[in-house]
Scaffold this motif. Structure first.
Motif, PDB file in Angstrom:
ATOM      1  N   VAL A 197       2.771   0.450   5.829  1.00 33.27           N
ATOM      2  CA  VAL A 197       2.183   0.009   4.342  1.00 33.27           C
ATOM      3  C   VAL A 197       3.556  -0.118   3.404  1.00 33.27           C
ATOM      4  O   VAL A 197       3.459  -1.087   2.512  1.00 33.27           O
ATOM      5  CB  VAL A 197       1.551   1.421   3.749  1.00 33.27           C
ATOM      6  N   TRP A 255      -5.210   1.503   1.629  1.00 34.92           N
ATOM      7  CA  TRP A 255      -4.684   1.299   3.234  1.00 34.92           C
ATOM      8  C   TRP A 255      -5.367   2.705   3.856  1.00 34.92           C
ATOM      9  O   TRP A 255      -5.779   2.690   4.733  1.00 34.92           O
ATOM     10  CB  TRP A 255      -3.223   1.546   3.476  1.00 34.92           C
ATOM     11  N   SER A 272      -2.392   1.225  -3.679  1.00 35.45           N
ATOM     12  CA  SER A 272      -1.695   0.728  -2.334  1.00 35.45           C
ATOM     13  C   SER A 272      -2.068   1.607  -1.294  1.00 35.45           C
ATOM     14  O   SER A 272      -2.827   1.382  -0.214  1.00 35.45           O
ATOM     15  CB  SER A 272      -0.366  -0.067  -2.136  1.00 35.45           C
ATOM     16  N   TRP A 291       4.294  -3.841   3.683  1.00 34.25           N
ATOM     17  CA  TRP A 291       3.229  -4.687   2.921  1.00 34.25           C
ATOM     18  C   TRP A 291       3.681  -4.443   1.439  1.00 34.25           C
ATOM     19  O   TRP A 291       3.412  -5.622   0.667  1.00 34.25           O
ATOM     20  CB  TRP A 291       1.880  -3.975   3.337  1.00 34.25           C
ATOM     21  N   ILE A 292       3.887  -3.259   1.045  1.00 30.74           N
ATOM     22  CA  ILE A 292       4.248  -3.360  -0.421  1.00 30.74           C
ATOM     23  C   ILE A 292       5.465  -3.987  -0.939  1.00 30.74           C
ATOM     24  O   ILE A 292       5.397  -4.813  -1.848  1.00 30.74           O
ATOM     25  CB  ILE A 292       4.235  -1.928  -0.967  1.00 30.74           C
ATOM     26  N   SER A 338      -9.452   1.902  -8.538  1.00 27.53           N
ATOM     27  CA  SER A 338      -8.612   1.246  -8.100  1.00 27.53           C
ATOM     28  C   SER A 338      -8.516  -0.439  -8.554  1.00 27.53           C
ATOM     29  O   SER A 338      -7.445  -1.012  -9.084  1.00 27.53           O
ATOM     30  CB  SER A 338      -8.217   1.217  -6.491  1.00 27.53           C
ATOM     31  N   PRO A 392       1.077  -7.468  -4.348  1.00 24.24           N
ATOM     32  CA  PRO A 392       1.110  -6.228  -3.792  1.00 24.24           C
ATOM     33  C   PRO A 392       2.238  -5.429  -4.310  1.00 24.24           C
ATOM     34  O   PRO A 392       2.298  -4.166  -4.496  1.00 24.24           O
ATOM     35  CB  PRO A 392       1.451  -6.665  -2.298  1.00 24.24           C
ATOM     36  N   THR A 416      -1.491 -10.744   3.083  1.00 26.79           N
ATOM     37  CA  THR A 416      -1.208 -10.136   1.683  1.00 26.79           C
ATOM     38  C   THR A 416      -2.495  -9.719   0.793  1.00 26.79           C
ATOM     39  O   THR A 416      -2.758  -8.802   0.268  1.00 26.79           O
ATOM     40  CB  THR A 416      -0.749 -11.067   0.880  1.00 26.79           C
ATOM     41  N   VAL A 456       1.781   1.887  -6.535  1.00 31.72           N
ATOM     42  CA  VAL A 456       1.845   2.374  -5.107  1.00 31.72           C
ATOM     43  C   VAL A 456       0.609   3.273  -4.714  1.00 31.72           C
ATOM     44  O   VAL A 456       0.252   3.118  -3.660  1.00 31.72           O
ATOM     45  CB  VAL A 456       3.369   2.973  -4.790  1.00 31.72           C
ATOM     46  N   THR A 458      -6.088  -2.330 -11.105  1.00 27.65           N
ATOM     47  CA  THR A 458      -5.238  -3.341 -10.233  1.00 27.65           C
ATOM     48  C   THR A 458      -5.612  -4.853 -11.054  1.00 27.65           C
ATOM     49  O   THR A 458      -4.645  -5.779 -11.226  1.00 27.65           O
ATOM     50  CB  THR A 458      -5.673  -3.468  -9.034  1.00 27.65           C
TER      51      THR A 458
END
Lengths: 302, 279
Positions: free
Chosen positions: A172, A131, A127, A175-176, B250, A119, B26, A124, B254
């Motif tokens: 969030v 979310w 992420s 989480w990151i 994404s 993560p 996670t 960002v 990623t």
């Protein structure tokens, strides 16, 4: 005599080499950091516009006055400080817990370390988008699961509800960046001396007492450094809020405010004043933190 | 402390249960991202946990020249930043780590201070500088701007690394009259492998992920990098309900990072902690 002058010559040559090798880096750092910082400071006292930065006149403290009279600026300051304090606190406690967990000698902890790195290493923006989709009010999986569990009847608009959007952003962020905290605390844990734990165990010191009177004080410097890094990062938060809840005043941070004035309103003067204020705010927090931290260290006699 | 067998077993089970919770917390968002990206059309509205394995979203995003272009831009920026920041930092680290000269400590302090500058504090000055250099709306502006967070960090980590190497290794070479450039290339570079990998990886990740400068210094779609491209995909423009496309994009962005994180976990962590513990 001969060797003396030769070594002096050598020394001089070495010093010249040092400056020669440093010159490119110093030039780049000046161009990318020092000069722009100075110019931003200067622009904060002018009425320059982004479209024509060459034509400006000095207006004294007018920009700062305008900035400090803007309630939205103060709301951004409050948002930023609130976000920073809450998210860094949660990340520290959670990070410490997970680090202690991963520090136990047990199969599979290498895999866990790799997993928690993920993560932190992805953008960002990704992420935030991920979310955003999970928290979608109609089709998001979070609402779906909550409905299945009978906790809610209609979907919650997580990122549109002004009371919920800040907690969502903090969640969030936790989480990151908790992984970052975990990794730094783990590094600190691996440097603790093993011997004292054996001694404590032999003396029959209970595990929780070992934690509060051995682990925590010895770990304090590592935690303090990790928290400082997170503080610096959280105070300039931009991406997460921008993507997850763009244009919401409830989550506007000082960085978003400053960029908005500068780029969207083209007001280089007030934008630079806001940038300078952010710089001073972060410098102040860092200075206070480092002072308190040193005081702590002295008090603990480390 | 002697613990009974069942007690030890319970302890283990508890730890593995916690491992499981942390792993789920996670990884689930990633699973959901990939699963959603593999659903096509209306299927994305149904919450089914198993993916469809339909590649329509990938086809759509990859046949879109703009996204491929931003992918290429991101790669060029990230690799250039790594190369440039390492090249500059190795030279600076040799000077700061191996040579004793007046001005060494102030420069180290300066490097440390610059690494703490918030990006926003430089924005208007940097904007002016980039325009002046003629780099506005080119990826060159990002390669230049990203030096602010890669160069100080790399200098700092590589300097501490070089300083800890024994003094003798270059003495003979100096006495033989080897040029400093040769000393760095032939003596230090081969020993610096791990440090270069760590700092290089962190510079790559940071440049690949950066958002604010990329949003500000690039004006047109064809010059954007992927974080901005992904942030700007929205329903009103090219895609009706954008999340399938967003999740596909994404995932593409990623995957390389996840591979890097898993392959070079130790290097990344040691780079991070070298920066933090010694910094």
């Amino acid at each position: 005599m001969m060797s003396g002058s030769r070594s002096a010559g050598l020394r001089q040559a070495r010093v010249r080499t040092a400056w020669l090798f440093l010159a490119p880096s110093l030039l780049v750092l000046t161009g990318v950091a020092l000069w722009p910082l100075g110019r931003t400071f200067l622009f904060s006292f002018t009425d320059a516009l982004l479209t024509e930065p060459d034509f400006y006149s000095y207006v004294g403290f007018d920009n700062y006055r305008a900035l400090f009279e803007d309630p939205l600026w103060w709301q951004s300051v409050r948002n930023t400080l609130y976000f920073t304090v809450i998210s860094v606190s949660i990340e520290t406690v959670l990070g410490l817990t997970i680090a202690l967990l991963l520090n136990s000698h047990i199969a599979g902890r290498g895999v866990m370390r790799a997993i928690i790195l993920i993560p932190w290493s992805i953008p960002v923006v990704v992420s935030a988008r991920m979310w955003q989709w999970m928290l979608h009010d109609q089709f998001g999986i979070v609402n779906h699961v909550l409905k299945l569990a009978g906790l809610i009847e209609t979907g919650v608009a997580w990122t549109a509800n002004s009371a919920l959007v800040m907690p969502v952003i903090i969640a969030v962020d936790v989480w990151i960046t908790t992984p970052f905290m975990v990794l730094l605390i783990l590094a600190g844990l691996s440097m603790l001396p093993r011997g004292i734990y054996e001694a404590a165990s032999i003396d029959g010191v209970p595990a929780w007492k070992q934690f509060t009177s051995l682990t925590l004080p010895l770990l304090a410097p590592s935690i303090a450094v990790a928290v400082l890094f997170r503080l610096l990062d959280a105070l300039r938060m931009f991406d997460l809020s921008y993507v997850l809840s763009s244009n919401s005043d409830d989550t506007k941070t000082v960085s978003i405010y400053a960029r908005e004035v500068l780029v969207n309103f083209q007001d280089m003067g007030v934008g630079s004043a806001a940038s300078t204020a952010v710089f001073l705010m972060i410098a102040l927090v860092t200075a206070i933190y480092v002072t308190v931290f040193r005081l702590n260290r002295r008090l603990m006699g480390v | 402390m002697v613990r009974s067998n069942t007690g030890r077993r319970l302890h283990r089970i508890a730890i593995y249960a916690l491992f499981g919770i942390v792993a789920l917390y996670t990884l689930f968002p990633f699973y959901w991202m990939i699963a959603s990206s593999l659903k096509s059309g209306q299927a994305i509205f149904d919450v089914t946990f198993l993916p469809d394995l339909k590649f329509n979203n990938y086809q759509a995003i990859l046949s879109d020249g703009v996204f491929l272009r931003s992918l290429l831009n991101s790669l060029i920026v990230a690799f250039s930043v790594v190369a440039l920041s390492l090249l500059l930092a190795v030279g600076a680290a040799y000077a700061l780590g191996r040579i004793d000269f007046r001005g060494r400590s102030p420069i180290m302090l300066l490097v440390l201070a610059v690494s703490m500058f918030p990006q926003i504090a430089l924005l208007s000055g940097l904007f002016e500088m980039i325009r002046w250099l003629g780099l506005y709306n080119t990826i060159g502006s990002l390669i230049f701007a990203y030096m602010i967070f890669t160069l100080p960090f790399n200098i700092w980590v590589l300097t501490t690394f070089m300083r800890d190497l024994p003094k003798q290794i270059e003495e003979a070479a100096i006495m033989d009259g080897c040029s400093p450039l040769r000393i760095v290339r032939c003596i230090f570079l081969p020993m610096m492998g791990p440090a270069l990998i760590s700092t290089g990886l962190l510079a790559f990740i940071a440049s690949w992920n950066e958002f604010m400068f990329a949003l500000t210094f690039i004006l047109t779609d064809e010059n954007r990098t992927v974080p901005v491209a992904i942030a700007l995909i929205s329903g009103s423009s090219r895609y009706e309900f954008p999340y399938g496309a967003i999740m596909a994009a994404s995932t593409i962005v990623t995957v390389p990072l996840i591979v890097l994180a898993l392959l070079f976990q130790k290097h990344i962590v040691s780079g991070l902690t070298a920066g933090a513990v010694k910094g």
